[in-house]
Write a protein that holds these residues in place. Structure first.
Motif, mmCIF file in Angstrom:
data_model
loop_
_atom_site.group_PDB
_atom_site.id
_atom_site.type_symbol
_atom_site.label_atom_id
_atom_site.label_comp_id
_atom_site.label_asym_id
_atom_site.label_seq_id
_atom_site.Cartn_x
_atom_site.Cartn_y
_atom_site.Cartn_z
ATOM 1 N N LEU A 1 -72.808 25.428 27.996
ATOM 2 C CA LEU A 1 -71.749 25.912 27.100
ATOM 3 C C LEU A 1 -72.246 27.060 26.219
ATOM 4 O O LEU A 1 -71.529 28.020 25.967
ATOM 5 C CB LEU A 1 -71.237 24.758 26.225
ATOM 6 N N ARG A 2 -73.497 26.941 25.765
ATOM 7 C CA ARG A 2 -74.051 28.023 24.941
ATOM 8 C C ARG A 2 -74.379 29.255 25.770
ATOM 9 O O ARG A 2 -74.671 30.305 25.222
ATOM 10 C CB ARG A 2 -75.336 27.553 24.230
ATOM 11 N N GLY A 3 -74.347 29.084 27.092
ATOM 12 C CA GLY A 3 -74.709 30.210 27.947
ATOM 13 C C GLY A 3 -76.176 30.558 27.849
ATOM 14 O O GLY A 3 -76.556 31.735 27.932
ATOM 15 N N GLU A 4 -77.017 29.542 27.669
ATOM 16 C CA GLU A 4 -78.456 29.802 27.639
ATOM 17 C C GLU A 4 -78.846 30.533 28.917
ATOM 18 O O GLU A 4 -78.435 30.143 30.014
ATOM 19 C CB GLU A 4 -79.238 28.485 27.543
ATOM 20 N N ASN A 5 -79.634 31.560 28.788
ATOM 21 C CA ASN A 5 -79.984 32.347 29.969
ATOM 22 C C ASN A 5 -81.160 31.712 30.713
ATOM 23 O O ASN A 5 -82.270 32.242 30.747
ATOM 24 C CB ASN A 5 -80.300 33.782 29.541
ATOM 25 N N ILE A 6 -80.884 30.530 31.244
ATOM 26 C CA ILE A 6 -81.886 29.783 32.002
ATOM 27 C C ILE A 6 -81.236 29.306 33.309
ATOM 28 O O ILE A 6 -80.018 29.423 33.471
ATOM 29 C CB ILE A 6 -82.402 28.549 31.212
ATOM 30 N N THR A 7 -82.045 28.782 34.206
ATOM 31 C CA THR A 7 -81.518 28.234 35.454
ATOM 32 C C THR A 7 -81.905 26.764 35.547
ATOM 33 O O THR A 7 -83.040 26.407 35.222
ATOM 34 C CB THR A 7 -82.102 28.982 36.669
ATOM 35 N N ALA A 8 -80.972 25.939 35.981
ATOM 36 C CA ALA A 8 -81.277 24.528 36.191
ATOM 37 C C ALA A 8 -81.083 24.192 37.664
ATOM 38 O O ALA A 8 -80.062 24.543 38.261
ATOM 39 C CB ALA A 8 -80.385 23.647 35.322
ATOM 40 N N ILE A 9 -82.105 23.562 38.237
ATOM 41 C CA ILE A 9 -82.016 23.059 39.606
ATOM 42 C C ILE A 9 -81.918 21.542 39.499
ATOM 43 O O ILE A 9 -82.766 20.907 38.874
ATOM 44 C CB ILE A 9 -83.285 23.415 40.414
ATOM 45 N N CYS A 10 -80.878 20.959 40.085
ATOM 46 C CA CYS A 10 -80.690 19.510 39.990
ATOM 47 C C CYS A 10 -80.688 18.898 41.387
ATOM 48 O O CYS A 10 -79.858 19.248 42.221
ATOM 49 C CB CYS A 10 -79.372 19.210 39.273
ATOM 50 N N ILE A 11 -81.641 18.030 41.617
ATOM 51 C CA ILE A 11 -81.741 17.343 42.902
ATOM 52 C C ILE A 11 -80.875 16.089 42.842
ATOM 53 O O ILE A 11 -81.181 15.159 42.098
ATOM 54 C CB ILE A 11 -83.214 16.947 43.190
ATOM 55 N N ASN A 12 -79.784 16.110 43.605
ATOM 56 C CA ASN A 12 -78.877 14.958 43.604
ATOM 57 C C ASN A 12 -79.129 14.114 44.849
ATOM 58 O O ASN A 12 -78.729 14.486 45.954
ATOM 59 C CB ASN A 12 -77.421 15.455 43.563
ATOM 60 N N ASN A 13 -79.808 12.988 44.661
ATOM 61 C CA ASN A 13 -80.036 12.085 45.800
ATOM 62 C C ASN A 13 -79.342 10.736 45.581
ATOM 63 O O ASN A 13 -79.683 9.741 46.188
ATOM 64 C CB ASN A 13 -81.523 11.910 46.094
ATOM 65 N N THR A 14 -78.389 10.734 44.675
ATOM 66 C CA THR A 14 -77.457 9.623 44.421
ATOM 67 C C THR A 14 -78.126 8.309 44.015
ATOM 68 O O THR A 14 -77.526 7.243 44.159
ATOM 69 C CB THR A 14 -76.504 9.347 45.614
#
Lengths: 356, 251, 70
Positions: free
Chosen positions: B114-127
């Motif tokens: 929401l803040r628009g932080e200039n970062i990247t998040a990688i999320c591994i979804n293995n449920t």
């Protein structure tokens, strides 16, 4: 730098932080410390510094954790029940050896309590609510001038020992305005180039982490931290003694309440009773040794706190069975007044003097 | 001509500690390949999280910090902003599991977006929560049997799973949000290009970029690596649709 | 002549590479690896390898360390 000006404790802390190069502040509003964040919001934005109105105290302290890993001077501020939310990250910061300055302007607890002043976070600060063998340096100012001095010192000690430091103020100090002089930061900057994370350009990559799957290495790491804490205990104990040398009775108290205790000493001195005040300025490391020395020639100690006896434990650990220890305390609200204290001390003195 | 070699951002002599056939290894390899291609290795600070992804710093040859469970995006915010305040532009990304990003850390994650932080998040979804042995997580699907939903996830009893990439796409501060999978070569190549795009958006200063990677967990799913991929292709990618849910350049 | 190199010390015997090789040039070897299973080996007696790198892309352990395409 400047002449004395009328300053609120919260503003004094914020100004001192800016003065000594704090470039990152992350916070969440909570009375009675909100002015720190309010004041810094404009000042830091105008200087293109890092300021985030965090989503929570958990967010704030973890932003501080990340920012500290870059070598920046980092501060967050909060109060009591919200400092409870920060305990996890403080434990990480100790293991990661990251310098963070946390200002806790105490309010009353437990739980939400209320915004009344209190000194109920002595245990939370010095013993901590996080997991594992860790220690946080805790500085306790007693007036607005000391808010400035100890803010500088907090940043310095955080950098020097790569450890979080708590500046433990209280609602009275945070909200009270009194004359104080905003002098220049007297401490040197500490070289941090050997450990900060700024990209591995021209050097090997680094990592900062607390996880350690090797039992041997984890033991070693904790022993190394312990050695650092021993060095802190050796080097950084700080306290104020007021008329203690010839005292038959010594009051122990910390923070802004110690000012009333001093007035009480003067009252009894005028009546010919030799009373002194011993005030730890570092709650961790606690001045066990000095208090122990004093206990060998003083008959009675009276510990006075705005809680139900938290520093009392450390006072007793210092004095052991060398002298009598009594306690006067009230958990929250209007600070114990000079008259209330005198009344209580008269009663204690009657009992104790009969037995010594 | 050498057409593939171990990415230089993978530490020499390091071996992944993931279970056999786990897609974490593929995802990390792709991240390393993209860091190589964009020449980011020496200006990167990676943020590891709790769970199977915690040992990131043993594998990636970049500066790395471990965050408390769920707080990776807050830690990354602090790093990015602190460097900016010192006049430095560093590349900062988080590597988290779905439990870390979307359950315990959803507050930190969503507010960073929401803040628009200039970062990247990688999320591994293995449920599921893989490292602790396969418990029900925020992304476990309806009917999914886990060690804490032994009769299958039931919407009345357990509630619904979260579609993370779609949620991030709703955040005005997000520049990019996509979901990819790794169950075959075509999808692996697409995943790599998607990660690259997310990283490039950060380089361009466009705000929070996010890639959710549907990944296998053969050990806890009690399936072979091959059957795990089949499950993702035939079942999971129907619940968790693959694609780009937000692209600031296409608005 | 195209070829791949397998670091069998890194192989965890998931066999995803075997499935993906269009020429079926990757097989289970006699050697037992770190997971107690037979590790993968590359046998290309007729120089059939395309150097397509699909095996290297799917390998979760970067045990396929190099692909050369001629």
């Amino acid at each position: 730098m400047s002449e004395k000006q009328l300053l609120k404790g919260n503003i004094a802390i914020a100004k001192a932080a800016l003065n000594c190069g704090c470039s990152c502040y992350f916070g969440y509003p909570i009375t009675p410390q909100t002015e720190i964040g309010e004041f810094l919001s404009l000042e830091m934005q105008e200087r293109n510094l890092a300021y985030v109105c965090a989503e929570s105290e958990i967010g704030a302290i973890n932003m501080a954790l990340g920012a500290a890993s870059t070598g920046a001077k980092v501060m967050t501020s909060s109060s009591s029940c919200a400092v409870s939310l920060m305990q996890e990250a403080l434990s990480y910061a100790c293991s990661d050896e990251l310098p963070i300055v946390l200002v806790n302007v105490m309010r009353a607890g437990p739980g939400q309590g209320y915004i009344f002043p209190s000194q109920g976070d002595y245990n939370q600060s010095t013993i901590g609510g996080g997991n594992g063998d860790y220690k946080i340096i805790v500085l306790s100012p007693s007036n607005v001038q000391e808010c400035i001095e100890l803010t500088y010192k907090a940043f310095y000690l955080a950098q020097k020992y790569r450890n979080p430091v708590i500046l433990l103020a209280d609602g009275l100090l945070g909200q009270m305005a009194e004359p104080a002089k905003l002098f220049d930061n007297p401490y040197p900057n500490i070289d941090n180039t050997s450990w900060i994370l700024n990209g591995s350009n021209g050097r090997k990559s680094r990592s900062i982490h607390s996880l350690e799957p090797s039992q041997l290495k984890l033991n070693q790491h904790i022993f190394n931290l312990h050695k650092k804490y021993q060095a802190i205990e050796q080097n950084e104990v700080d306290y104020e003694e007021y008329l203690c040398d010839d005292a038959d009775i010594i009051i122990t108290s910390f923070g802004s309440l110690a000012r009333h205790s001093k007035a009480v000493c003067n009252h009894y001195r005028e009546k010919g009773i030799k009373m002194g005040l011993f005030r730890p300025k570092t709650l961790y490391p606690f001045p066990y040794k000095r208090l122990n020395e004093l206990s060998k020639k003083t008959k009675l100690f009276i510990d006075i706190e705005m809680n139900l006896g938290q520093m009392l434990r450390d006072v007793r650990l210092s004095i052991l069975s060398n002298a009598q220890v009594s306690f006067i305390g009230k958990p929250v609200g209007d600070w114990l007044k000079k008259e209330e204290l005198i009344n209580a001390i008269d009663n204690i003195a009657k009992e104790q003097y009969a037995s010594i | 001509m050498q057409v593939f070699s171990t990415p230089k951002t993978i530490k020499e002599n390091s071996s992944f500690t993931f279970c056999p056939g786990c897609d974490h290894g593929v995802a990390l390899k792709l991240v390393a390949m993209v860091l190589d291609e964009l020449n980011l290795q020496e200006q990167t600070i990676a943020v590891a999280s709790s769970g199977c992804s915690v040992l990131l710093y043993d594998f990636l040859d970049v500066d790395c910090i471990e965050s408390p469970h769920g707080r990776a995006c807050a830690v990354a915010t602090g790093i990015k902003r602190a460097h900016k305040a010192q006049g430095n532009n560093k590349f900062v990304f988080t590597y988290q599991g779905d439990g870390d990003f979307a359950s315990i850390g959803i507050s930190e994650s969503l507010h960073s977006a929401l803040r628009g932080e200039n970062i990247t998040a990688i999320c591994i979804n293995n449920t599921n929560y893989g490292m602790t042995g396969g418990q029900m997580g925020p992304t476990s699907t309806l009917g999914q049997i886990t060690s804490t939903s032994p009769l299958g996830r039931n919407k009345e009893y357990h509630g619904f799973p979260i579609k993370t990439a779609e949620h991030i796409a709703l955040c005005d501060g997000a520049s990019f949000s996509a979901r990819v999978a790794l169950y075959d070569v075509k999808n692996i190549i697409n995943a790599k290009n998607t990660i690259k795009k997310a990283f490039e958006y950060q380089k361009e200063g466009l705000g929070f970029s996010f890639v959710e990677i549907l990944s296998s967990c053969p050990t806890n799913w009690k399936l072979s690596p091959q059957d795990s991929h089949k499950k993702i292709e035939e079942e999971l990618s129907k619940t968790y649709k693959l694609g780009i849910f937000k692209d600031i350049k296409n608005e | 002549m195209s070829y791949i190199k397998i670091n069998q010390d890194k192989c965890k015997s998931c066999y995803l590479c075997m499935d993906v090789c269009p020429k079926k040039l990757i097989k289970k070897s006699e050697k037992i690896g770190k997971t107690g299973q037979n590790v993968a080996e590359f046998i290309d007696t007729n120089n059939e390898c395309l150097g397509c790198s699909q095996c290297a892309l799917v390998c979760p352990d970067i045990a396929i360390t190099e692909v050369v395409k001629e």
